[in-house]
Design an enzyme around this catalytic site. Sequence first.
Site, short mmCIF file in Angstrom:
data_model
loop_
_atom_site.label_atom_id
_atom_site.label_comp_id
_atom_site.label_asym_id
_atom_site.label_seq_id
_atom_site.Cartn_x
_atom_site.Cartn_y
_atom_site.Cartn_z
NE ARG A 231 40.75 42.44 38.85
CZ ARG A 231 39.45 42.66 39.13
NH1 ARG A 231 38.79 43.60 38.49
NH2 ARG A 231 38.81 41.97 40.05
CD GLU A 260 42.19 49.17 40.34
OE1 GLU A 260 41.52 48.72 41.29
OE2 GLU A 260 41.91 48.98 39.17
CG HIS A 278 37.98 48.68 40.54
ND1 HIS A 278 39.06 47.85 40.53
CD2 HIS A 278 36.90 47.88 40.26
CE1 HIS A 278 38.67 46.60 40.26
NE2 HIS A 278 37.36 46.61 40.10
P1 NDP Z 1 34.09 35.53 32.54
O1 NDP Z 1 35.00 34.49 33.07
O2 NDP Z 1 32.67 35.18 32.27
O3 NDP Z 1 34.71 36.12 31.18
C1 NDP Z 1 36.06 36.35 31.00
C2 NDP Z 1 36.34 36.32 29.50
O4 NDP Z 1 37.72 36.64 29.30
C3 NDP Z 1 36.08 34.97 28.87
O5 NDP Z 1 35.22 35.15 27.78
C4 NDP Z 1 37.45 34.48 28.38
O6 NDP Z 1 37.29 33.92 27.10
C5 NDP Z 1 38.26 35.78 28.31
N1 NDP Z 1 39.66 35.52 28.56
C6 NDP Z 1 40.21 34.92 29.63
N2 NDP Z 1 41.54 34.84 29.49
C7 NDP Z 1 41.83 35.40 28.30
C8 NDP Z 1 43.04 35.60 27.57
N3 NDP Z 1 44.22 35.19 28.05
N4 NDP Z 1 42.98 36.21 26.37
C9 NDP Z 1 41.79 36.62 25.87
N5 NDP Z 1 40.61 36.45 26.51
C10 NDP Z 1 40.63 35.83 27.70
O7 NDP Z 1 34.19 36.73 33.55
P2 NDP Z 1 33.20 37.97 33.76
O8 NDP Z 1 32.71 38.43 32.44
O9 NDP Z 1 32.20 37.64 34.81
O10 NDP Z 1 34.23 39.04 34.38
C11 NDP Z 1 35.33 39.45 33.60
C12 NDP Z 1 36.29 40.31 34.40
O11 NDP Z 1 35.74 41.58 34.61
C13 NDP Z 1 36.62 39.81 35.81
O12 NDP Z 1 37.59 38.80 35.80
C14 NDP Z 1 37.12 41.07 36.47
O13 NDP Z 1 38.51 41.20 36.29
C15 NDP Z 1 36.42 42.19 35.70
N6 NDP Z 1 35.44 42.91 36.54
C16 NDP Z 1 35.61 44.23 36.78
C17 NDP Z 1 34.71 44.93 37.55
C18 NDP Z 1 34.87 46.40 37.80
O14 NDP Z 1 34.36 46.88 38.81
N7 NDP Z 1 35.53 47.13 36.93
C19 NDP Z 1 33.58 44.25 38.20
C20 NDP Z 1 33.46 42.87 37.85
C21 NDP Z 1 34.37 42.23 37.06
P3 NDP Z 1 38.16 32.68 26.59
O15 NDP Z 1 38.18 31.69 27.73
O16 NDP Z 1 37.48 32.22 25.36
O17 NDP Z 1 39.52 33.25 26.31
#
Ligand code: NDP
Length: 322
Positions: A231, A260, A278
Amino acid sequence: MKDVQILMLSQMAPVVVDGIAKHFTLHKAWEHPDRDAFISSVASDIRGLAPGTHYRVNGAIFDMLPNLEIVSNMGVGYDTIDAKEAGRRGLIVTNTPDVLTDEVADLTVGLLLATVRQLPQVDRYLRAGEWLKKPYPLTATLRGRKVGILGLGRIGKAVAKRLEAFGLEIGYHGRSKQDVPYRYEASLVGLAGWCDVLVSVAPGGASTDGIVNAEVFKALGPDGIFVNVGRGSVVDEPALIEALKTKTILSAGLDVFVDEPRVPAELIAMDHVVLLPHVGSASVETRRAMGQLVVDNLVSWFSGKGPITPVSETPYTGSAFA
Ligand code: NDP
């Protein structure tokens, strides 16, 4: 289920519009010039909400819809929805995980390669007839780089798997250490100091707001490449622009931005960045699968079977509503 009324705030893909209309009574708010007046006129009948993109769903909307039960979001990221508030009110929020993981991971690797080997710039060079005059200058390489992943979740792991096959060393930072064969860095600055490529796949929201900042770019260093498919809000965008201008880092490949679809003019003017609108999940097949999951969550909920993919802030206990 035709007696169940669903509100769609902005226009979504045909698979979602037609899919919802097939099972339920669908109200298309975007077709009404005075959207708020229209929503007020149907508010008390609405039990499900399909927000569409770029629409903030918060307490104000929940206040307007007293009989709302479920918000079915298109996308795995749901930072435009106040899920905590939904959970507090006993509402369910669903998203579309897994069906897009491989597509976004593929795009991430493509964006990284495009950035490091300057593929869009090279294409522009050829089309401008410059190759007839002299070869394109040599570029940086992916070889021997260490890749740091911010957010080793579903997509982050799929990116890591792909880049492992490229022969690259992988590290990650998240709030917790996981049982994976990659190097864990307890701080983001520590990860940026260790790696040469920093890939952000972290979600938006308060806990990640602006965490990729000037200190992180300084640690990434002058040979460092930053790729963001998570994001835009995760990045301090002015600090990124400054780091690119001053060559604090080498380059960046960006699929997401803070405001965006508006992209800072300074980024657009730079030739050492690769910018995408995006498009991480934007293939016909993957968007269709995501749209179908939006519909399926509603159908499952209103059939009394519970949501298929509720978000963590609104876990399904089997007791709410159904
Ligand atoms: P997941 O929930 O599987 O993974 C998110 C990861 O982020 C987790 O491993 C979590 O690890 C980590 N995380 C969350 N909060 C924090 C924090 N404060 N600091 C550090 N790490 C953090 O989600 P997905 O992998 O399925 O998707 C991830 C993101 O990708 C979505 O939320 C979306 O924003 C983005 N996305 C973008 C797309 C695009 O078109 N560009 C398409 C699809 C998704 P932990 O809990 O250990 O911190």
